[in-house]
Write a protein that holds these residues in place. Structure first.
Motif, PDB file in Angstrom:
ATOM      1  N   ILE A  93     -31.592 -22.337  44.287  1.00 62.32           N
ATOM      2  CA  ILE A  93     -31.606 -23.095  45.273  1.00 62.32           C
ATOM      3  C   ILE A  93     -30.349 -22.516  46.346  1.00 62.32           C
ATOM      4  CG2 ILE A  93     -31.183 -25.271  46.664  1.00 62.32           C
ATOM      5  CD1 ILE A  93     -32.343 -26.831  44.090  1.00 62.32           C
ATOM      6  N   ALA A  94     -29.208 -22.082  46.087  1.00 57.59           N
ATOM      7  CA  ALA A  94     -28.001 -21.738  46.637  1.00 57.59           C
ATOM      8  C   ALA A  94     -28.559 -20.248  47.248  1.00 57.59           C
ATOM      9  CB  ALA A  94     -27.028 -21.761  45.969  1.00 57.59           C
ATOM     10  N   VAL A  95     -29.068 -19.432  46.544  1.00 55.97           N
ATOM     11  CA  VAL A  95     -29.480 -18.049  47.182  1.00 55.97           C
ATOM     12  C   VAL A  95     -30.499 -18.194  47.843  1.00 55.97           C
ATOM     13  CG1 VAL A  95     -31.124 -17.468  45.428  1.00 55.97           C
ATOM     14  CG2 VAL A  95     -29.569 -15.564  46.592  1.00 55.97           C
ATOM     15  N   SER A  96     -31.426 -19.003  48.201  1.00 56.62           N
ATOM     16  CA  SER A  96     -32.569 -19.508  48.892  1.00 56.62           C
ATOM     17  C   SER A  96     -31.799 -19.778  50.090  1.00 56.62           C
ATOM     18  CB  SER A  96     -33.487 -20.303  48.265  1.00 56.62           C
ATOM     19  OG  SER A  96     -34.224 -19.881  47.027  1.00 56.62           O
ATOM     20  N   VAL A  97     -30.980 -20.767  50.110  1.00 52.57           N
ATOM     21  CA  VAL A  97     -30.324 -21.133  51.497  1.00 52.57           C
ATOM     22  C   VAL A  97     -29.584 -20.054  52.143  1.00 52.57           C
ATOM     23  CG1 VAL A  97     -28.461 -22.697  52.305  1.00 52.57           C
ATOM     24  CG2 VAL A  97     -30.024 -23.783  50.591  1.00 52.57           C
ATOM     25  N   ILE A 106     -36.073 -11.014  38.431  1.00 52.21           N
ATOM     26  CA  ILE A 106     -35.375 -11.041  36.983  1.00 52.21           C
ATOM     27  C   ILE A 106     -35.376 -12.701  36.285  1.00 52.21           C
ATOM     28  CG2 ILE A 106     -33.136 -10.930  35.680  1.00 52.21           C
ATOM     29  CD1 ILE A 106     -32.446  -8.621  37.768  1.00 52.21           C
ATOM     30  N   SER A 107     -35.381 -13.359  37.275  1.00 51.30           N
ATOM     31  CA  SER A 107     -35.386 -15.055  36.733  1.00 51.30           C
ATOM     32  C   SER A 107     -36.878 -15.314  36.307  1.00 51.30           C
ATOM     33  CB  SER A 107     -35.165 -15.826  37.649  1.00 51.30           C
ATOM     34  OG  SER A 107     -34.969 -17.280  37.252  1.00 51.30           O
ATOM     35  N   LEU A 108     -37.885 -14.682  36.983  1.00 47.13           N
ATOM     36  CA  LEU A 108     -39.195 -14.691  36.561  1.00 47.13           C
ATOM     37  C   LEU A 108     -39.563 -14.188  35.237  1.00 47.13           C
ATOM     38  CD1 LEU A 108     -42.018 -15.773  37.226  1.00 47.13           C
ATOM     39  CD2 LEU A 108     -42.429 -13.594  38.299  1.00 47.13           C
ATOM     40  N   ILE A 109     -38.998 -12.927  35.068  1.00 46.14           N
ATOM     41  CA  ILE A 109     -39.231 -12.064  33.769  1.00 46.14           C
ATOM     42  C   ILE A 109     -38.438 -12.852  32.539  1.00 46.14           C
ATOM     43  CG2 ILE A 109     -38.659 -10.052  32.775  1.00 46.14           C
ATOM     44  CD1 ILE A 109     -39.006  -8.474  35.473  1.00 46.14           C
ATOM     45  N   ILE A 110     -37.436 -13.360  32.883  1.00 47.54           N
ATOM     46  CA  ILE A 110     -36.709 -14.078  31.717  1.00 47.54           C
ATOM     47  C   ILE A 110     -37.657 -15.433  31.599  1.00 47.54           C
ATOM     48  CG2 ILE A 110     -34.536 -15.307  30.971  1.00 47.54           C
ATOM     49  CD1 ILE A 110     -32.996 -13.337  32.788  1.00 47.54           C
ATOM     50  N   SER A 111     -37.977 -16.130  32.397  1.00 49.94           N
ATOM     51  CA  SER A 111     -38.552 -17.473  32.256  1.00 49.94           C
ATOM     52  C   SER A 111     -39.757 -17.110  31.282  1.00 49.94           C
ATOM     53  CB  SER A 111     -38.977 -18.161  33.797  1.00 49.94           C
ATOM     54  OG  SER A 111     -39.430 -19.397  33.340  1.00 49.94           O
ATOM     55  N   GLU A 137     -37.561 -22.380  27.732  1.00 49.05           N
ATOM     56  CA  GLU A 137     -37.944 -21.988  29.226  1.00 49.05           C
ATOM     57  C   GLU A 137     -37.392 -23.002  29.983  1.00 49.05           C
ATOM     58  OE1 GLU A 137     -39.851 -21.710  32.922  1.00 49.05           O
ATOM     59  OE2 GLU A 137     -40.570 -23.243  31.307  1.00 49.05           O
ATOM     60  N   ALA A 138     -37.516 -24.485  29.757  1.00 46.53           N
ATOM     61  CA  ALA A 138     -37.362 -25.421  30.416  1.00 46.53           C
ATOM     62  C   ALA A 138     -35.962 -25.642  30.720  1.00 46.53           C
ATOM     63  CB  ALA A 138     -37.780 -26.991  29.856  1.00 46.53           C
ATOM     64  N   LEU A 139     -35.111 -25.098  29.470  1.00 45.59           N
ATOM     65  CA  LEU A 139     -33.648 -25.258  29.676  1.00 45.59           C
ATOM     66  C   LEU A 139     -33.136 -24.018  30.581  1.00 45.59           C
ATOM     67  CD1 LEU A 139     -32.539 -25.876  25.938  1.00 45.59           C
ATOM     68  CD2 LEU A 139     -32.258 -27.342  27.794  1.00 45.59           C
ATOM     69  N   TYR A 140     -33.630 -23.102  30.433  1.00 49.86           N
ATOM     70  CA  TYR A 140     -33.246 -21.905  31.273  1.00 49.86           C
ATOM     71  C   TYR A 140     -33.670 -22.303  32.907  1.00 49.86           C
ATOM     72  CZ  TYR A 140     -33.490 -17.452  33.855  1.00 49.86           C
ATOM     73  OH  TYR A 140     -33.326 -16.501  34.913  1.00 49.86           O
ATOM     74  N   SER A 141     -34.989 -22.730  33.017  1.00 51.27           N
ATOM     75  CA  SER A 141     -35.225 -23.210  34.197  1.00 51.27           C
ATOM     76  C   SER A 141     -34.162 -24.224  35.156  1.00 51.27           C
ATOM     77  CB  SER A 141     -36.630 -24.003  34.620  1.00 51.27           C
ATOM     78  OG  SER A 141     -37.434 -22.825  34.133  1.00 51.27           O
ATOM     79  N   VAL A 142     -33.755 -25.066  34.119  1.00 49.78           N
ATOM     80  CA  VAL A 142     -32.736 -26.136  34.687  1.00 49.78           C
ATOM     81  C   VAL A 142     -31.622 -25.468  34.903  1.00 49.78           C
ATOM     82  CG1 VAL A 142     -31.504 -28.217  33.853  1.00 49.78           C
ATOM     83  CG2 VAL A 142     -33.832 -28.052  33.563  1.00 49.78           C
ATOM     84  N   ALA A 143     -30.897 -24.526  34.078  1.00 52.55           N
ATOM     85  CA  ALA A 143     -29.925 -23.789  34.366  1.00 52.55           C
ATOM     86  C   ALA A 143     -29.647 -23.025  35.506  1.00 52.55           C
ATOM     87  CB  ALA A 143     -29.457 -22.944  33.025  1.00 52.55           C
ATOM     88  N   VAL A 144     -30.778 -22.364  36.004  1.00 53.95           N
ATOM     89  CA  VAL A 144     -30.936 -21.638  37.510  1.00 53.95           C
ATOM     90  C   VAL A 144     -31.545 -22.299  38.540  1.00 53.95           C
ATOM     91  CG1 VAL A 144     -30.852 -19.318  35.804  1.00 53.95           C
ATOM     92  CG2 VAL A 144     -33.144 -20.368  36.481  1.00 53.95           C
TER      93      VAL A 144
END
Length: 120
Positions: A63-67, A29-34, A51-58
């Motif tokens: 990183i947290a969900v990856s961990v 979903i993040s990729l689609i939004i981006s 797109e840059a603002l969204y990338s910084v926001a998520v």
């Protein structure tokens, strides 16, 4: 869509575990939004600001969900640094993130078993 919102609710939660569905649906979903925001930026003729603002926001929730996903496979979050190794590190990391959950471990109970348990 609830997987995406659940990850955002746990904005900077690095402890616990995340199921495969939670991680991969958030990533998709993040990729689609981006990509959509990038397309809007191109149509408007501006540099990819939205797109840059969204990338910084998520970035932090990503990183947290990856961990948490690595915790679900009984690995420390530091394994995420494999992504810094060109190509081979990313491939190894994707394989780790795609593995199935382990039984209860030091990071908590298996989220599949918790979700499948009847709510009495």
């Amino acid at each position: 869509m609830h997987w995406y919102v659940d990850v955002l609710k746990k904005y900077a939660v690095f402890n616990g575990r995340a199921r495969r569905a939670e991680y991969w649906m958030f990533t998709l979903i993040s990729l689609i939004i981006s990509l959509a925001l990038f397309g809007i930026d191109m149509v408007l003729g501006i540099s990819p600001v939205l797109e840059a603002l969204y990338s910084v926001a998520v970035l932090l929730p990503g990183i947290a969900v990856s961990v948490r996903r690595l915790h679900d496979t009984d690995r420390q979050g530091w394994w995420l640094l494999l992504a810094l190794i060109p190509l081979i590190g990313l491939i190894i990391l994707i394989v780790m993130l795609a593995k199935d959950s382990t039984p209860p471990n030091q990071y908590g109970p298996n989220p599949k078993e918790v979700a499948a348990a009847p709510a009495w």
